[in-house]
Design an enzyme around this catalytic site. Structure first.
Site, PDB file in Angstrom:
ATOM      1  N   ASP A 175      15.120   6.240 -19.785  1.00 60.15           N
ATOM      2  CA  ASP A 175      14.558   5.711 -21.075  1.00 60.15           C
ATOM      3  C   ASP A 175      14.987   7.011 -22.033  1.00 60.15           C
ATOM      4  O   ASP A 175      14.876   6.835 -23.473  1.00 60.15           O
ATOM      5  CB  ASP A 175      13.393   5.300 -21.427  1.00 60.15           C
ATOM      6  N   ARG A 218       6.281   5.007 -25.093  1.00 59.00           N
ATOM      7  CA  ARG A 218       7.389   4.260 -25.275  1.00 59.00           C
ATOM      8  C   ARG A 218       7.225   3.453 -26.435  1.00 59.00           C
ATOM      9  O   ARG A 218       6.324   3.078 -26.859  1.00 59.00           O
ATOM     10  CB  ARG A 218       7.711   3.460 -23.811  1.00 59.00           C
ATOM     11  N   TYR A 230       5.108   9.083 -14.929  1.00 60.64           N
ATOM     12  CA  TYR A 230       5.922   9.419 -13.932  1.00 60.64           C
ATOM     13  C   TYR A 230       5.128  10.475 -12.870  1.00 60.64           C
ATOM     14  O   TYR A 230       4.258  11.320 -13.539  1.00 60.64           O
ATOM     15  CB  TYR A 230       6.921  10.433 -14.342  1.00 60.64           C
ATOM     16  N   PRO A 284      13.556  12.686 -12.620  1.00 56.15           N
ATOM     17  CA  PRO A 284      13.780  12.052 -14.090  1.00 56.15           C
ATOM     18  C   PRO A 284      12.782  12.694 -15.128  1.00 56.15           C
ATOM     19  O   PRO A 284      12.621  12.308 -16.063  1.00 56.15           O
ATOM     20  CB  PRO A 284      12.683  10.847 -13.672  1.00 56.15           C
TER      21      PRO A 284
HETATM   22  P1  FAD Z   1      23.803   3.538 -12.934  1.00 57.72           P
HETATM   23  O1  FAD Z   1      22.788   3.400 -14.060  1.00 57.72           O
HETATM   24  O2  FAD Z   1      23.098   3.599 -11.411  1.00 57.72           O
HETATM   25  O3  FAD Z   1      25.032   2.411 -13.020  1.00 57.72           O
HETATM   26  C1  FAD Z   1      25.853   2.114 -11.730  1.00 57.72           C
HETATM   27  C2  FAD Z   1      26.253   0.628 -11.853  1.00 57.72           C
HETATM   28  O4  FAD Z   1      27.253   0.495 -10.813  1.00 57.72           O
HETATM   29  C3  FAD Z   1      25.122  -0.257 -11.799  1.00 57.72           C
HETATM   30  O5  FAD Z   1      25.205  -1.296 -12.743  1.00 57.72           O
HETATM   31  C4  FAD Z   1      25.530  -0.781 -10.369  1.00 57.72           C
HETATM   32  O6  FAD Z   1      25.254  -2.434 -10.310  1.00 57.72           O
HETATM   33  C5  FAD Z   1      27.154  -0.645 -10.240  1.00 57.72           C
HETATM   34  N1  FAD Z   1      27.513  -0.464  -8.792  1.00 57.72           N
HETATM   35  C6  FAD Z   1      27.056   0.089  -7.986  1.00 57.72           C
HETATM   36  N2  FAD Z   1      27.848  -0.112  -6.907  1.00 57.72           N
HETATM   37  C7  FAD Z   1      29.050  -0.786  -7.123  1.00 57.72           C
HETATM   38  C8  FAD Z   1      29.962  -1.133  -6.513  1.00 57.72           C
HETATM   39  N3  FAD Z   1      30.242  -0.811  -5.143  1.00 57.72           N
HETATM   40  N4  FAD Z   1      31.014  -2.181  -7.026  1.00 57.72           N
HETATM   41  C9  FAD Z   1      30.371  -2.227  -8.369  1.00 57.72           C
HETATM   42  N5  FAD Z   1      29.661  -1.763  -9.207  1.00 57.72           N
HETATM   43  C10 FAD Z   1      28.644  -1.111  -8.469  1.00 57.72           C
HETATM   44  N6  FAD Z   1      16.434   8.265 -14.927  1.00 57.72           N
HETATM   45  C11 FAD Z   1      15.487   8.608 -15.599  1.00 57.72           C
HETATM   46  O7  FAD Z   1      15.826   9.252 -16.577  1.00 57.72           O
HETATM   47  N7  FAD Z   1      13.992   8.042 -15.856  1.00 57.72           N
HETATM   48  C12 FAD Z   1      13.623   7.073 -14.993  1.00 57.72           C
HETATM   49  O8  FAD Z   1      12.515   6.490 -14.801  1.00 57.72           O
HETATM   50  C13 FAD Z   1      14.721   6.533 -13.964  1.00 57.72           C
HETATM   51  N8  FAD Z   1      14.305   5.537 -13.148  1.00 57.72           N
HETATM   52  C14 FAD Z   1      15.313   4.995 -12.490  1.00 57.72           C
HETATM   53  C15 FAD Z   1      14.957   4.045 -11.666  1.00 57.72           C
HETATM   54  C16 FAD Z   1      15.792   3.559 -10.624  1.00 57.72           C
HETATM   55  C17 FAD Z   1      15.374   2.384  -9.788  1.00 57.72           C
HETATM   56  C18 FAD Z   1      17.137   4.015 -10.555  1.00 57.72           C
HETATM   57  C19 FAD Z   1      18.262   3.580  -9.527  1.00 57.72           C
HETATM   58  C20 FAD Z   1      17.495   4.942 -11.456  1.00 57.72           C
HETATM   59  C21 FAD Z   1      16.516   5.615 -12.348  1.00 57.72           C
HETATM   60  N9  FAD Z   1      16.951   6.663 -13.290  1.00 57.72           N
HETATM   61  C22 FAD Z   1      15.989   6.951 -14.055  1.00 57.72           C
HETATM   62  C23 FAD Z   1      18.232   7.200 -13.169  1.00 57.72           C
HETATM   63  C24 FAD Z   1      19.046   6.825 -14.204  1.00 57.72           C
HETATM   64  O9  FAD Z   1      19.062   5.287 -14.273  1.00 57.72           O
HETATM   65  C25 FAD Z   1      20.349   7.014 -14.012  1.00 57.72           C
HETATM   66  O10 FAD Z   1      20.561   8.630 -14.012  1.00 57.72           O
HETATM   67  C26 FAD Z   1      21.499   6.427 -14.980  1.00 57.72           C
HETATM   68  O11 FAD Z   1      21.314   5.210 -14.914  1.00 57.72           O
HETATM   69  C27 FAD Z   1      22.900   6.891 -14.450  1.00 57.72           C
HETATM   70  O12 FAD Z   1      23.895   6.252 -15.142  1.00 57.72           O
HETATM   71  P2  FAD Z   1      25.156   5.796 -14.261  1.00 57.72           P
HETATM   72  O13 FAD Z   1      25.997   4.812 -15.212  1.00 57.72           O
HETATM   73  O14 FAD Z   1      25.549   7.031 -13.707  1.00 57.72           O
HETATM   74  O15 FAD Z   1      24.657   4.907 -13.050  1.00 57.72           O
END
Ligand code: FAD
Length: 650
Positions: A50, A285, A293, A370
């Site tokens: 967030d 928020r 957290y 986080p």
């Molecule tokens: P992600 O947001 O993980 O996006 C990856 C995308 O790829 C997803 O949509 C997924 O469905 C897709 N995907 C995965 N594998 C495949 C595949 N094999 N084929 C096709 N698509 C695929 N960060 C904070 O700062 N505060 C928080 O409170 C926090 N809470 C979190 C809670 C959870 C449950 C998770 C998983 C993460 C959290 N994070 C938090 C971390 C934060 O969400 C990530 O750092 C951020 O979203 C990273 O972005 P990204 O696009 O690299 O990856």
């Protein structure tokens, strides 16, 4: 089985989280063939990351939708530090600004990831026909090494399959409420996407293949593939690359609630260290929500794969921990928007790219806690760094060698992030020292100092890219008026490699004040910002005439890099900020290169600005703030992502 379909694309993006969407958004600004697939059937609607740091907001502004974020988000202005007093009761010990004053025109805000994804989707749609293909899963990957060096070729083949609706939407628990798109949705337990649940990619691939008759396979031939597929990255696995780092994983509990409490600082960002019940970070928020957290436990990676029994973690457990830390203040809730627990270590990928044809970005190459709200930011900034470079190579504007700078620039940031998170984790999670003799405890003054210093890093403004083909830091000294001018001395307030700082300047033609950064839109253009000094001075005006003639000439480098059918400023744009009064200058006295002419729309009135007093918004003092001598002047070449590439004398 139906025959496999085949498609050719410039860029295939795997994963539509913040990293994948930022990339698709960049590419939507260019006319290049892009596809983006995600294994999940829907975007996320609430929870997850967030925090949006100042630099991210500057970037979203350059794509024209920061106003939506700014309006809906909660603005975090102050941080309160709470520690135990001599009787063990928590008390407020300090207040510090959340964002270092003056560091950016934006301060840190919070808005959940689902909304940010919504804004990206809208922006992509507005600029292109790229659409996220949901419930589409890559199942096979091939790389033809022989084609790797030919940038017109398609060396990568990815097979994708469409999942059945149920497979694409794993079960979630609990009650329903309206999500941000106005649909009824379950209150997500957050474990749905949590990495505490085993990665389901292999199961999904098996399911997709046994359903082969209904789920036709498609073979996508790509020039480039970017793995934005999160911490379990399937793309990373295909390349055989690893995340390296700490062997300890921390389990974090996250609770998004509307709090009912007598704790006085619930609408402030707080770091609260209790005497012996642990620590909590409070993040106020949007929509009256507050996020808590809590670091629940640590596990050694390797024992049972480092996984814990997630069924033992419930919102009640997270709430109870928070209540103990906040004692004697009371905390409860009747509305919970989202909660999760997730497991995270501090790791960085050993490689970010395969031969500059396949790239990894976001959580696929770095994971960390986080606490400092960095996850979404650094992930988006990875692909903000990569997007324009890919587009320029595909379009033939740039040599492919610029793609090497993605790994050098972003690995450096990922490593700095992990080092920062490491230091900060220990200070956040440790028990406060009882007194100066208590060596195991954490000194609260050290914590405060780390917090203040960390805030500069956490704003994203501290990013300083190293020298490369597109960062020219070395000073090429030049003798002028018997003085040796090193490049950095030409503009002491602008650091090559750090994003262009912003001050207000006035449009020469209509007197409207603009933040200079607002003029640096993310539309793929390189920019030359000319600071000619006082144009009322004859020598300066003459120098400007000569420069204009050179830049506008038929054999100028601008024309060399710009395809014939495109406008003069479509690849390299020239902006001018002159010192002194607007009233002393007439736009049309300047050479055409500084305000190009178009047969259909006439002169371009949005290229020349003055460092002058405005009627309503003060004086930006651009020359003074940028450290540019108004007699000497300077010019700054700025990359399409707002990082100065080099400073030059005129
Ligand atoms: P992600 O947001 O993980 O996006 C990856 C995308 O790829 C997803 O949509 C997924 O469905 C897709 N995907 C995965 N594998 C495949 C595949 N094999 N084929 C096709 N698509 C695929 N960060 C904070 O700062 N505060 C928080 O409170 C926090 N809470 C979190 C809670 C959870 C449950 C998770 C998983 C993460 C959290 N994070 C938090 C971390 C934060 O969400 C990530 O750092 C951020 O979203 C990273 O972005 P990204 O696009 O690299 O990856």
């Amino acid at each position: 089985t139906l025959p496999a379909l085949e498609d050719h694309v410039d860029v295939l993006i795997v994963g539509a989280g913040p990293a994948g969407l930022m990339l698709a958004n960049w590419l939507s600004r260019f006319d290049i063939k892009t596809r983006i697939v995600d294994k999940r059937g829907t975007k996320i609607f609430n929870g997850q990351a967030d925090g949006l740091q100042s630099r991210t907001l500057e970037i979203l502004d350059s794509f024209d939708f920061v106003d939506r974020v700014w309006r809906e988000s909660n603005h975090m202005i102050e941080i309160c530090l709470w520690n135990p007093d001599e009787n063990g009761k928590i008390r407020r010990s300090d207040r510090i600004p959340d964002t270092i004053p003056g560091i950016s025109r934006f301060q840190q805000v919070v808005l959940h990831q689902g909304r940010i994804e919504r804004f990206f989707l809208d922006s992509i749609k507005e600029h292109s026909d790229i659409a996220v293909e949901r419930g589409v899963l890559p199942t096979a990957f091939e790389f033809d090494d022989a084609k790797a060096a030919d940038f017109a070729a398609y060396p990568i083949t990815v097979t994708v399959r469409t999942l059945s609706e149920e497979d694409a939407m794993p079960q979630q628990q609990q009650q329903h409420h309206k999500n941000d798109d106005g649909q009824e949705a379950p209150v997500s337990d957050g474990l749905f996407r949590s990495n505490l649940a085993a990665d389901d990619t292999d199961d999904l691939i098996r399911a997709a293949e046994t359903n082969a008759r209904i789920n036709q396979a498609e073979s996508i031939k790509a020039k480039f593939v970017v793995g934005c597929d999160g911490a379990h990255s399937w793309v990373r696995r295909q390349l055989g690359y690893k995340l390296e780092g700490d062997s300890t994983d921390y389990i974090w509990g996250v609770l998004d609630i509307i709090p009912i409490t007598d704790f006085p600082d619930i609408r402030q960002r707080c770091a609260i260290h209790s005497a012996s019940a642990g620590s909590v970070m409070v993040i106020p928020r949007e929509n009256k929500l507050v996020r808590l957290y809590i670091q629940l436990q640590a596990t050694e990676h390797g024992q049972n794969g480092g996984k814990v029994d997630r069924s033992g973690i419930t919102p009640e457990i997270i709430l109870r921990s928070a209540q103990q830390i906040l004692h004697p203040y009371k905390l409860d809730y009747s509305y919970c928007d989202w909660w999760t627990a997730y497991q995270i270590g501090q790791r960085v990928g050993n490689c970010f790219s395969l031969k500059e044809r396949v790239f990894l970005a976001g959580d696929a190459v770095h994971t960390h806690s986080p606490k400092a709200g960095q996850g979404m930011n650094v992930s988006m900034q990875d692909t903000y760094n990569l997007g324009w470079k890919l587009a320029h190579v595909v379009k033939g504007y740039s040599d492919a060698s610029i793609l090497k700078t993605y790994e050098t620039e972003r690995k450096q940031i990922a490593q700095e992030l992990i080092a920062f998170d490491h230091r900060f984790s220990r200070l956040f999670s440790g028990r406060p020292a009882k007194d100066v003799m208590d060596e195991e405890g954490i000194s609260m003054s050290e914590f405060k100092a780390a917090f203040e210093k960390g805030n500069e890093f956490a704003s994203g403004i501290a990013v300083n890219y190293s020298s490369s083909v597109i960062i020219a830091k070395q000073s090429d000294a030049k003798v002028q008026s018997n003085q040796v001018i090193g490049k950095q001395q030409l503009a002491t307030g602008i650091v090559v490699g750090k994003r262009m700082p912003s001050v207000k300047v006035l449009n020469q033609s209509d007197a409207r004040p603009w933040h200079l950064q607002e003029l640096l839109k993310s539309n793929g253009r390189w920019r030359i910002i000319v600071f000619p000094g006082q144009l009322a001075t004859r020598t300066n005006m003459q120098r400007m005439q000569e420069l204009g003639a050179k830049l506008g000439a038929q054999d100028s480098f601008i024309r060399r890099y710009t395809p014939l059918e495109q406008s003069f400023d479509s690849v390299i744009e020239i902006l001018t900020v002159h010192a002194g009064s607007r009233k002393d200058v007439e736009l049309l006295d300047l050479p055409e290169a500084f305000h190009p002419f178009d047969n259909k729309i006439g002169w371009d009135y949005w290229k020349v600005y003055a460092d002058d007093q405005s009627y309503h918004e003060g004086h930006g003092q651009a020359y003074a703030n940028y450290g540019i001598d108004s007699a000497q002047g300077a010019s700054i070449i700025v990359r399409p992502d707002q990082y100065p590439y080099r400073l030059s004398s005129l």
